[in-house]
Design a protein around this motif. Structure first.
Motif, short mmCIF file in Angstrom:
data_model
loop_
_atom_site.label_atom_id
_atom_site.label_comp_id
_atom_site.label_asym_id
_atom_site.label_seq_id
_atom_site.Cartn_x
_atom_site.Cartn_y
_atom_site.Cartn_z
N VAL A 92 0.87 -1.18 0.00
CA VAL A 92 0.00 0.00 0.00
C VAL A 92 0.90 1.23 0.00
O VAL A 92 1.84 1.31 0.81
CB VAL A 92 -0.92 0.07 1.24
N GLU A 93 0.64 2.16 -0.89
CA GLU A 93 1.37 3.42 -0.88
C GLU A 93 0.81 4.30 0.24
O GLU A 93 -0.40 4.55 0.28
CB GLU A 93 1.24 4.13 -2.23
N THR A 107 6.13 2.94 1.30
CA THR A 107 5.26 1.83 0.94
C THR A 107 5.14 0.86 2.10
O THR A 107 6.15 0.43 2.67
CB THR A 107 5.81 1.07 -0.29
N LEU A 108 3.91 0.53 2.45
CA LEU A 108 3.64 -0.51 3.44
C LEU A 108 3.70 -1.86 2.76
O LEU A 108 3.09 -2.05 1.70
CB LEU A 108 2.27 -0.29 4.07
N LEU A 157 7.93 -0.19 4.78
CA LEU A 157 7.54 -0.38 6.17
C LEU A 157 6.84 -1.73 6.30
O LEU A 157 5.84 -1.98 5.63
CB LEU A 157 6.59 0.75 6.60
N GLY A 158 7.39 -2.62 7.13
CA GLY A 158 6.83 -3.95 7.29
C GLY A 158 5.71 -4.00 8.32
O GLY A 158 5.80 -3.34 9.36
N GLU A 197 -5.35 1.90 -0.17
CA GLU A 197 -5.72 1.03 -1.28
C GLU A 197 -4.73 -0.13 -1.41
O GLU A 197 -3.71 -0.02 -2.11
CB GLU A 197 -5.78 1.83 -2.58
N PRO A 198 -5.00 -1.25 -0.73
CA PRO A 198 -4.08 -2.40 -0.80
C PRO A 198 -4.00 -2.98 -2.20
O PRO A 198 -5.02 -3.09 -2.90
CB PRO A 198 -4.71 -3.41 0.17
N GLN A 199 -2.80 -3.36 -2.58
CA GLN A 199 -2.57 -4.08 -3.82
C GLN A 199 -2.02 -5.46 -3.46
O GLN A 199 -0.88 -5.60 -3.05
CB GLN A 199 -1.56 -3.33 -4.70
N VAL A 200 -2.88 -6.48 -3.59
CA VAL A 200 -2.44 -7.84 -3.28
C VAL A 200 -1.49 -8.30 -4.38
O VAL A 200 -1.78 -8.18 -5.57
CB VAL A 200 -3.64 -8.79 -3.16
N GLN A 201 -0.34 -8.82 -3.97
CA GLN A 201 0.69 -9.26 -4.90
C GLN A 201 0.69 -10.78 -5.00
O GLN A 201 0.36 -11.48 -4.03
CB GLN A 201 2.07 -8.77 -4.44
#
Length: 323
Positions: free
Chosen positions: A80-81, A96-97, A117-118, A171-175
């Motif tokens: 997530v940005e 970036t998270l 950031l983890g 806005e999560p982006q699943v990878q």
């Protein structure tokens, strides 16, 4: 005894001025206040209490609280940005998270100055938000090309809610894998490439639904699942799920079943078993319809019937707590 008193007096340094902040140090080190006592026996007592006190909903007040919980507990690989309240400092092109970073590092400053950031790592205190804010601050000022190690944050340090723009979208982006660890994953070779491949093989395929908030489909060998983080207070949600179960309306279609729920960071996460062949796209419409049924049921205030109470008890007995 006189000799001991003299030694104790010699170890004392200048006392901190009244009201001044006392830095956090190791528990066996001399307290920075100058008392001559070890930190753990002096100002460390208050710090230890603050560190061990559990914050039940660490992400409350952040945009996308339910997704923060999902990315912490459910999702293998996602990014997530993040938007900082005061903007990006000079030399930091982005923050970036990431769900998890290499070696489970809490944070990383890339060679370019960008910050990762983890989210999935051990908490040093009872407040994940304060831990992560401390990591973020150190990453923003750290030397590029270096990880940020974990440490215990100051008990009065800022939290994520103080550093992030709470009006910015989340806005999560699943990878599909952990290529986001590297700035150029395609060029990875040797042990780096092998480590990345091992991590990717261990990741459970996961998809975030688009029609409802914070619902995540995942694929496992024996059956698929939908895990849905909900902001509704626990007691009200359990009542509603019990009513829907008794009415035969708690499933997401043929072959699906509401199997229980778990608590995570102060929120409830109902879980459904799905047939192996049911994809994320297949569950989009049933999930949206269930969301409508749930909203209608939550509005009901009549006492539960005997059957509904039994159903509620069953749901409670199958509940587990992750955090």
């Amino acid at each position: 005894m006189a000799k001991k008193r003299a030694t104790a007096t010699q170890t004392k340094g200048p006392r901190a001025e009244a009201g001044a902040a006392v830095p956090v140090v190791g528990p066996r080190e001399p307290c920075p206040c100058g008392s001559g006592r070890r930190y753990k026996a002096c100002h460390g007592r208050e710090a230890a209490h603050a560190v061990t006190e559990l914050v039940r909903r660490p992400f409350e007040g952040l945009p996308g609280e339910c997704d923060w919980v999902a990315l912490r507990e459910l999702v293998p690989a996602a990014t997530v940005e993040l938007t900082l309240k005061d903007g990006l400092p000079e030399g930091v092109p982005s923050v970036t998270l990431g769900t998890v970073l290499p070696m489970a590092w809490p944070g990383l400053r890339r060679d370019t100055g960008a910050v990762l950031l983890g989210l999935q790592n051990d908490a040093a205190s009872g407040d994940i938000s304060r831990d992560m804010a401390d990591t973020l601050q150190r990453a923003l000022t750290g030397e590029p090309g270096n990880p940020v190690e974990g440490r215990r944050p100051a008990p009065d340090g800022p939290r994520l809610q103080d550093l992030l723009d709470v009006n910015a979208p989340f806005e999560p982006q699943v990878q599909s894998g952990f290529e986001f660890w590297l700035e150029d994953a395609d060029s990875a070779t040797g042990e780096v490439a092998a480590s990345l491949e091992r991590a990717n093989q261990a990741a459970i395929p996961t998809v975030r639904l688009t029609g409802v908030d914070a619902a995540y489909w995942c694929e496992t060998p024996e059956k698929n699942h939908l895990r849905w983080v909900m902001p509704t207070p626990e007691e009200a949600l359990l009542d509603a799920l019990a009513r829907l179960h008794v009415a035969g309306a708690s499933s997401l279609g043929d072959g699906t079943r509401l199997v229980g729920s778990f608590r995570a960071h102060g929120l409830m996460v109902p879980v459904w078993d799905l047939p192996v062949g049911m994809t994320a796209d297949d569950v989009e419409k049933p999930a949206a319809e269930f969301g409508e049924r749930l909203a209608e049921t939550l509005a009901r205030t009549a006492p539960l019937t005997a059957d509904e109470r039994r159903a509620r008890s069953g749901l409670t007995n199958r509940q587990i707590t992750l955090s």
